[in-house]
Design an enzyme around this catalytic site. Structure first.
Site, PDB file in Angstrom:
ATOM      1  N   LYS A 225     -49.778 -43.437   6.857  1.00 24.69           N
ATOM      2  CA  LYS A 225     -51.432 -42.612   6.585  1.00 24.69           C
ATOM      3  C   LYS A 225     -51.779 -42.996   5.113  1.00 24.69           C
ATOM      4  CE  LYS A 225     -53.238 -38.156   6.496  1.00 24.69           C
ATOM      5  NZ  LYS A 225     -53.235 -36.602   6.681  1.00 24.69           N
ATOM      6  N   GLU A 231     -40.625 -45.588   1.118  1.00 26.77           N
ATOM      7  CA  GLU A 231     -39.806 -46.149   2.013  1.00 26.77           C
ATOM      8  C   GLU A 231     -40.445 -47.281   2.715  1.00 26.77           C
ATOM      9  OE1 GLU A 231     -40.173 -42.892   1.624  1.00 26.77           O
ATOM     10  OE2 GLU A 231     -38.036 -41.970   1.663  1.00 26.77           O
ATOM     11  N   GLY A 289     -49.909 -36.146   9.626  1.00 21.88           N
ATOM     12  CA  GLY A 289     -49.033 -37.042   9.867  1.00 21.88           C
ATOM     13  C   GLY A 289     -48.246 -36.907  11.153  1.00 21.88           C
ATOM     14  N   ARG A 290     -47.751 -35.649  11.181  1.00 22.08           N
ATOM     15  CA  ARG A 290     -46.792 -35.121  12.387  1.00 22.08           C
ATOM     16  C   ARG A 290     -47.731 -34.910  13.720  1.00 22.08           C
ATOM     17  NH1 ARG A 290     -46.967 -31.899   8.208  1.00 22.08           N
ATOM     18  NH2 ARG A 290     -47.735 -29.629   8.247  1.00 22.08           N
ATOM     19  N   GLU A 375     -41.739 -29.119   9.560  1.00 25.03           N
ATOM     20  CA  GLU A 375     -42.652 -29.396   8.517  1.00 25.03           C
ATOM     21  C   GLU A 375     -43.929 -28.597   8.693  1.00 25.03           C
ATOM     22  OE1 GLU A 375     -44.671 -33.514   7.844  1.00 25.03           O
ATOM     23  OE2 GLU A 375     -42.941 -33.679   6.459  1.00 25.03           O
ATOM     24  N   HIS A 406     -21.222 -31.269  26.738  1.00 24.69           N
ATOM     25  CA  HIS A 406     -19.891 -31.431  26.345  1.00 24.69           C
ATOM     26  C   HIS A 406     -19.482 -31.567  24.767  1.00 24.69           C
ATOM     27  CE1 HIS A 406     -18.660 -32.568  30.607  1.00 24.69           C
ATOM     28  NE2 HIS A 406     -20.103 -32.695  30.664  1.00 24.69           N
ATOM     29  N   LYS A 530     -38.807 -36.255  -3.490  1.00 25.03           N
ATOM     30  CA  LYS A 530     -39.531 -37.399  -3.686  1.00 25.03           C
ATOM     31  C   LYS A 530     -39.628 -37.984  -5.087  1.00 25.03           C
ATOM     32  CE  LYS A 530     -42.552 -37.807   0.151  1.00 25.03           C
ATOM     33  NZ  LYS A 530     -44.005 -37.899   0.625  1.00 25.03           N
TER      34      LYS A 530
HETATM   35  O1  LIG Z   1     -47.855 -42.237   7.038  1.00 27.88           O
HETATM   36  P1  LIG Z   1     -47.166 -41.907   5.597  1.00 27.88           P
HETATM   37  O2  LIG Z   1     -48.257 -41.420   4.443  1.00 27.88           O
HETATM   38  O3  LIG Z   1     -46.414 -42.973   5.149  1.00 27.88           O
HETATM   39  O4  LIG Z   1     -46.300 -40.471   5.478  1.00 27.88           O
HETATM   40  C1  LIG Z   1     -44.955 -40.540   6.239  1.00 27.88           C
HETATM   41  C2  LIG Z   1     -44.451 -38.799   6.037  1.00 27.88           C
HETATM   42  O5  LIG Z   1     -44.383 -38.796   4.761  1.00 27.88           O
HETATM   43  C3  LIG Z   1     -44.183 -37.420   4.124  1.00 27.88           C
HETATM   44  O6  LIG Z   1     -42.917 -37.265   3.777  1.00 27.88           O
HETATM   45  C4  LIG Z   1     -44.663 -36.489   5.073  1.00 27.88           C
HETATM   46  O7  LIG Z   1     -43.802 -35.426   4.795  1.00 27.88           O
HETATM   47  C5  LIG Z   1     -44.688 -36.635   6.386  1.00 27.88           C
HETATM   48  O8  LIG Z   1     -45.813 -35.400   7.093  1.00 27.88           O
HETATM   49  C6  LIG Z   1     -45.267 -38.037   6.744  1.00 27.88           C
HETATM   50  O9  LIG Z   1     -45.620 -38.272   7.922  1.00 27.88           O
END
Ligand SMILES: O=P(O)(O)OC[C@H]1O[C@H](O)[C@H](O)[C@@H](O)[C@@H]1O
Length: 566
Positions: A225, A231, A289-290, A375, A406, A530
């Site tokens: 986003k 990462e 994002g979620r 979240e 199990h 972060k």
């Molecule tokens: O889609 P991006 O901007 O790379 O974000 C990826 C993720 O990063 C963050 O850590 C947020 O907590 C998430 O809500 C998000 O989905």
């Protein structure tokens, strides 16, 4: 349209602005507490015995989902009081505010319009005065065209070969949704294409996705986003190097354009990375994002499924959206499931909630729900910043049955923790399951039904003794029962059913956040780690001095460096 949402009933704080009456000061909350005390140790065995119509009455059918909530520790009175609490906290008003595009994400001053992502063409949903539905369908069309070209093998790589492997690079909401849905809907995917989902900054994740890949036939979908997530950008940069090396190309040719597409809200960063913006699929800041896998973030999934089936999935989402928007509280499934969670967390001291799908294809569903739920509702301040004085979101966990049986079901049956659970199952096996394996489906589903039964009704000491079990073993072999479950049964795990299920959980999370008066749509809690990682990294690689590092972390850094021979 930034109309702020009316807050629930207010009290005067004496400092000018009125504040919402705290949840636990509400008479509806107190009434639930008193009801809980009256209910005492009521057992599901008694609740069923007292009401022969319970099993028939405590079910809801919405779309393709049949939901049996009779094995929950509630009575008609509990449900009535919970609905009164929802009315007092004005859940429906907040829902309507969300659906019409008010900026209910107050800390980021944003609308929350994931429901617009699955609105049919012709619907009108405005964000700040602009109808977003045409934008949604324009991007869906572009995604469809792209998916068609990859699936028909018309999209060619740098050397003229068609794509065989699609590697989605993203994390959090840009990974969990597409990865989960790809897994869930495998029987509906193009089996001639290979899909990988790379999220972890641990280089082994990308390594494993590329170990047997041919750069000439590999396509990367970089999904982010913000397009600044460390990462994802680190992995995408490594992937770009791997591709150019493998093709013997230099940056600047057409290799990147033919092997990289981006999904983002951030055009300048996509350009800066070197991806042609004609190969960029956009979405918008009003999609969290979620809550985004039904946006362009689902591009890899659409390539796997094809546009028709992706649209069927969106129709499933929309079906549940319409139900949530219109059904009265007593027949509204997200209201019901959300309020059950409020009851268990607030009055029965539940700290966690298990989601146990009896479907191997749903192996990533609970991990997906963890981000969606935790979240969203892992918050301890109210919408206006005051601390909460009540439990908010539970720890969500679980893996597919029967494997969990199990492993940790022992604790569910005989431990000291109180863990409400959802049991998910599908009457029919996957459409392409070989006939020789079909009979196993009955065994799988028998386990689901048996677990719900055993958890609810247990086995009394008397019943155990009657089986001739030696007296000293009776306590060990007794099952107290009274562990609540909700069973969600559908005909088949299809694209539409998956959409219905995800939207159900999205709205369940919404209902809970509304009652708890928290903002379910920000995620400030992920920032601190972060920032600190950025500060610590030079200490690991270069031995840089990090001012203010605590003694424990400093010593771990030192040990790490020595283990790395630095
Ligand atoms: O889609 P991006 O901007 O790379 O974000 C990826 C993720 O990063 C963050 O850590 C947020 O907590 C998430 O809500 C998000 O989905």
């Amino acid at each position: 349209m930034s109309a702020s949402t009316p807050l629930p009933r207010t009290e005067d704080t004496g400092e000018g602005a009125p504040a919402a009456l705290p949840l636990d000061h509400r008479e509806e909350w107190t009434a639930l507490g008193a009801h809980r005390a009256r209910l005492g140790p009521a057992h599901l065995r008694e609740l069923f015995a007292d009401d022969p119509s319970r099993a028939a009455r405590y079910t809801l059918d919405v779309g393709d989902l049949h939901v049996d909530y009779s094995k929950n520790l509630v009575t008609d009175e509990t449900l009535g009081l919970l609905r009164e609490l929802a009315a007092a906290t004005r859940v429906a008003d907040l829902r309507d505010a969300m659906l019409r595009g008010d900026h209910i994400n107050v800390t980021e001053d944003r609308a929350v319009l994931h429901t617009a992502l699955r609105a049919p063409r012709g619907a009108v949903i405005e964000n700040d005065g602009r109808d977003v539905v045409p934008d949604v369908h324009r991007v869906l069309e572009r995604m469809g065209d792209f998916a068609d070209r990859v699936r028909s093998r018309e999209w060619r790589g740098h050397t003229g070969l068609p794509v065989r492997r699609i590697v989605n690079i993203g994390i959090g909401g840009s990974d969990l949704g597409p990865a989960m849905a790809y897994e869930a809907l495998r029987p509906y995917t193009d089996r001639g294409l290979e899909f990988r989902f790379v999220s972890n900054v641990d280089g082994t994740d990308l390594h494993e996705a590329l170990i047997d890949a041919d750069p000439a036939t590999t396509l990367f979908v970089v999904a982010s986003k913000t397009f600044t997530t460390v990462e994802t950008i680190t992995n995408a940069t490594a992937a770009r190097g791997w591709l150019l090396d493998g093709l013997g190309e230099k940056p600047g040719g057409d290799a990147i354009a033919k092997h990289f597409v981006a999904v983002s809200t951030n055009t300048p960063e996509v350009e800066a990375f070197g991806i042609d913006t004609r190969n960029m699929f956009e979405f918008w800041d009003w999609v969290g994002g979620r809550y985004s896998y039904d946006s362009a973030i689902g591009l890899s999934l659409m390539v796997a499924l094809g546009r028709e089936q992706f649209l069927e999935m969106l129709a499933g989402f929309h079906l549940m959206d319409t139900h949530f928007a219109t059904a009265p509280a007593e027949r509204n499934l997200p209201f019901l499931l959300g309020l059950l969670g409020v009851w268990y967390g607030g009055f029965l001291d539940a700290h966690s909630h298990a989601v146990l799908p009896y479907s191997h294809y749903m192996s990533k569903f609970t991990a997906y729900l963890q981000q969606l739920d935790m979240e969203s509702n892992g918050k301890s301040v109210q919408r206006d910043g005051r601390p909460v004085g009540w439990q908010t979101g539970p720890v969500v966990w679980g893996t597919p049955g029967t494997n969990g049986q199990h492993a940790y079901f022992q604790l569910l049956h005989q431990g000291t923790r109180f863990v409400p659970a959802d049991l998910l199952g599908f009457a029919n096996p996957a459409p392409d399951l070989p006939v020789s394996l079909e009979s196993q489906h009955d065994l799988l589903m028998a386990n689901l039904f048996a677990q719900g039964q055993a958890l609810a009704f247990g086995k009394t000491a008397e019943e155990v003794a009657d089986e001739g079990v030696p007296a000293e073993l009776v306590p060990h072999r007794t099952f107290a029962g009274n562990h609540p479950t909700t069973t969600i049964l559908a005909d088949r795990l299809s694209p539409s059913v998956l959409g219905q299920l995800v939207a159900l959980y999205e709205h369940k999370v919404f209902v809970q956040g509304a009652v708890w008066n928290i903002n379910s749509f920000d995620q400030w809690g992920v920032q601190l780690g972060k920032v600190l990682a950025k500060r610590v990294e030079p200490a690991l690689s270069e031995g840089a001095d990090v001012p203010g590092l605590d003694a424990s972390t400093a010593s771990l850094v030192e040990r790490y460096r020595s283990l790395r021979g630095r």
